[in-house]
Design a protein around this motif. Structure first.
Motif, mmCIF file in Angstrom:
data_model
loop_
_atom_site.group_PDB
_atom_site.id
_atom_site.type_symbol
_atom_site.label_atom_id
_atom_site.label_comp_id
_atom_site.label_asym_id
_atom_site.label_seq_id
_atom_site.Cartn_x
_atom_site.Cartn_y
_atom_site.Cartn_z
ATOM 1 N N LEU A 159 0.719 -1.136 -0.082
ATOM 2 C CA LEU A 159 0.046 0.130 0.015
ATOM 3 C C LEU A 159 0.814 1.199 0.211
ATOM 4 N N SER A 160 0.200 2.186 -0.486
ATOM 5 C CA SER A 160 0.881 3.628 -0.658
ATOM 6 C C SER A 160 1.390 3.922 0.797
ATOM 7 N N GLY A 161 2.574 4.249 0.775
ATOM 8 C CA GLY A 161 3.157 5.057 1.968
ATOM 9 C C GLY A 161 3.752 4.066 2.823
ATOM 10 N N THR A 162 3.486 2.711 2.542
ATOM 11 C CA THR A 162 4.027 1.675 3.716
ATOM 12 C C THR A 162 5.293 1.024 3.317
ATOM 13 N N THR A 163 5.814 0.285 4.289
ATOM 14 C CA THR A 163 7.019 -0.602 4.062
ATOM 15 C C THR A 163 6.701 -1.950 4.543
ATOM 16 N N ARG A 164 7.212 -2.862 3.661
ATOM 17 C CA ARG A 164 6.849 -4.529 4.339
ATOM 18 C C ARG A 164 8.280 -5.238 4.298
ATOM 19 N N ALA A 165 8.407 -6.182 5.179
ATOM 20 C CA ALA A 165 9.631 -6.882 5.180
ATOM 21 C C ALA A 165 9.483 -8.218 4.508
ATOM 22 N N PHE A 166 10.212 -8.992 3.702
ATOM 23 C CA PHE A 166 10.166 -10.224 3.026
ATOM 24 C C PHE A 166 11.564 -11.020 3.322
ATOM 25 N N HIS A 167 11.419 -12.394 3.017
ATOM 26 C CA HIS A 167 12.265 -13.115 3.121
ATOM 27 C C HIS A 167 12.831 -13.472 1.569
ATOM 28 N N ALA A 168 14.069 -13.475 1.421
ATOM 29 C CA ALA A 168 14.720 -13.770 0.045
ATOM 30 C C ALA A 168 14.790 -15.103 -0.269
ATOM 31 N N HIS A 169 14.478 -16.051 0.550
ATOM 32 C CA HIS A 169 14.595 -17.494 0.514
ATOM 33 C C HIS A 169 13.866 -18.239 1.429
ATOM 34 N N GLY A 170 13.545 -19.720 1.245
ATOM 35 C CA GLY A 170 12.823 -20.260 2.317
ATOM 36 C C GLY A 170 12.086 -21.275 1.747
ATOM 37 N N THR A 171 11.307 -22.207 2.689
ATOM 38 C CA THR A 171 10.394 -23.299 2.398
ATOM 39 C C THR A 171 9.185 -22.791 1.755
ATOM 40 N N GLY A 172 8.573 -23.760 1.256
ATOM 41 C CA GLY A 172 7.164 -23.592 0.526
ATOM 42 C C GLY A 172 6.385 -22.818 1.481
ATOM 43 N N ALA A 173 6.225 -23.116 2.465
ATOM 44 C CA ALA A 173 5.377 -22.514 3.561
ATOM 45 C C ALA A 173 5.987 -21.139 3.835
ATOM 46 N N VAL A 174 6.916 -20.693 3.765
ATOM 47 C CA VAL A 174 7.678 -19.235 3.879
ATOM 48 C C VAL A 174 7.198 -18.407 2.720
ATOM 49 N N MET A 175 7.576 -19.220 1.735
ATOM 50 C CA MET A 175 7.312 -18.184 0.234
ATOM 51 C C MET A 175 5.873 -18.218 0.114
ATOM 52 N N SER A 176 4.960 -18.936 0.409
ATOM 53 C CA SER A 176 3.636 -18.878 -0.027
ATOM 54 C C SER A 176 3.093 -17.823 0.971
ATOM 55 N N THR A 177 3.359 -17.406 1.835
ATOM 56 C CA THR A 177 3.000 -16.397 2.829
ATOM 57 C C THR A 177 3.139 -14.997 1.965
ATOM 58 N N GLN A 178 4.228 -15.114 1.011
ATOM 59 C CA GLN A 178 4.541 -13.879 0.492
ATOM 60 C C GLN A 178 3.859 -13.623 -1.031
ATOM 61 N N GLY A 179 3.142 -14.766 -1.366
ATOM 62 C CA GLY A 179 2.832 -14.920 -2.803
ATOM 63 C C GLY A 179 3.633 -15.751 -3.878
ATOM 64 N N GLY A 180 4.871 -16.182 -3.209
ATOM 65 C CA GLY A 180 5.981 -16.901 -3.858
ATOM 66 C C GLY A 180 5.864 -18.080 -4.220
ATOM 67 N N ASN A 181 6.822 -18.845 -4.626
ATOM 68 C CA ASN A 181 6.807 -20.206 -4.919
ATOM 69 C C ASN A 181 6.315 -21.353 -4.051
ATOM 70 N N PRO A 182 5.357 -21.855 -4.343
ATOM 71 C CA PRO A 182 4.675 -22.859 -3.151
ATOM 72 C C PRO A 182 5.711 -24.136 -2.913
ATOM 73 N N GLY A 183 6.852 -24.320 -3.720
ATOM 74 C CA GLY A 183 7.711 -25.343 -3.543
ATOM 75 C C GLY A 183 8.819 -24.711 -2.973
ATOM 76 N N GLY A 184 9.063 -23.374 -2.668
ATOM 77 C CA GLY A 184 10.045 -22.698 -1.995
ATOM 78 C C GLY A 184 11.084 -22.378 -2.827
ATOM 79 N N CYS A 185 11.800 -21.260 -2.538
ATOM 80 C CA CYS A 185 13.210 -20.935 -3.077
ATOM 81 C C CYS A 185 14.237 -21.136 -1.905
ATOM 82 N N MET A 186 15.167 -22.167 -2.176
ATOM 83 C CA MET A 186 16.342 -22.429 -1.382
ATOM 84 C C MET A 186 17.743 -21.718 -1.872
ATOM 85 N N SER A 187 17.614 -20.336 -2.248
ATOM 86 C CA SER A 187 18.837 -19.639 -2.594
ATOM 87 C C SER A 187 19.799 -19.867 -1.500
#
Length: 238
Positions: free
Chosen positions: A32-60
């Motif tokens: 949203l406008s004027g807001t800041t959000r924090a995210f993970h750059a890697h993680g399991t499917g459960a972690v990535m899914s909460t961000q709208g990412g790959n449900p299989g996970g991104c294990m960088s």
């Protein structure tokens, strides 16, 4: 009072090694406008899914924090002009935009993003206007891994009749390897090694020879085989 965030010194981000990965979507979400959000750059499917990412996970970086990442960042379906900023999760903000977008258009940019280390989440995104943001990770920067030197042996075997002498040369070390030493082995006693040296016509202490030279003489009383060896080495990552 509040505990200040852990901030890595700039010196910790020097001499990093880049490793590309199979592109993986780590987030797809609205900020949203004027807001800041924090995210993970890697993680399991459960972690990535909460961000709208790959449900299989991104294990960088084997699912460990890295010092920085290469991201492909897309902003799409926006209702107004604006920009987003990205910075480490342990920082309070940034004045530099990473993507400038216009109403109704999809705009993408690839960039190296510095991230926090062992802080929880890795990076934050600030949106100056409502923004639908997609981020794909393309690779990461981290400290060089310790590795044992890689060795390779080159050799040539020759059979000599009794009372004969021959100079034997090994093949050259493979490209990327450096000759560090050599030697000789014979099948019978009485095979004299007159000399065993790096094969180079250069003069000086750093001639970078690529093969080994063995001068052998057979005085064993029978035919015998002599093998000349060269030992090559490289440092992985160099």
């Amino acid at each position: 009072g509040a505990i200040p965030p852990i901030v890595m010194p700039d010196s910790a981000y020097k001499n990093l090694v880049y490793t590309p990965v199979t592109p993986c979507r780590i987030l797809s979400t609205k900020i949203l406008s004027g807001t800041t959000r924090a995210f993970h750059a890697h993680g399991t499917g459960a972690v990535m899914s909460t961000q709208g990412g790959n449900p299989g996970g991104c294990m960088s970086n084997n699912n460990k924090d890295a010092f920085g990442y290469v991201f492909n960042i897309t902003v799409h379906h926006t209702a107004a002009h604006g920009h987003i900023r990205i910075f480490p999760a342990n920082k309070t903000g940034s004045v530099t935009s990473i993507v400038n977008f216009i109403s109704g258009a999809a705009v993408a940019n690839s960039s190296v993003v510095k991230t926090s280390i062992n802080y929880g989440k890795d990076f934050k995104i600030f949106a100056a206007r409502d923004a639908n943001v997609i981020v794909d990770v393309m690779g990461y920067f981290d400290k060089p891994a310790k590795a044992m030197p890689d060795t390779y042996t080159v050799k040539t075997s020759v059979t000599l009749a009794n009372n004969t002498r021959k100079v034997i040369f090994t093949p050259s070390c493979p490209i990327g390897y450096r000759l560090i030493s050599g030697g000789s082995f014979s099948s019978l006693w009485g095979m004299n090694l007159n000399s065993s040296v790096a094969n180079s016509s250069g003069v000086g202490v750093n001639v970078n020879a690529r093969s080994w030279r063995c001068d052998v003489e057979n005085n064993s009383g029978a035919s015998a085989t002599s093998t000349c060896y060269g030992y090559c080495l490289r440092i992985p990552g160099k």
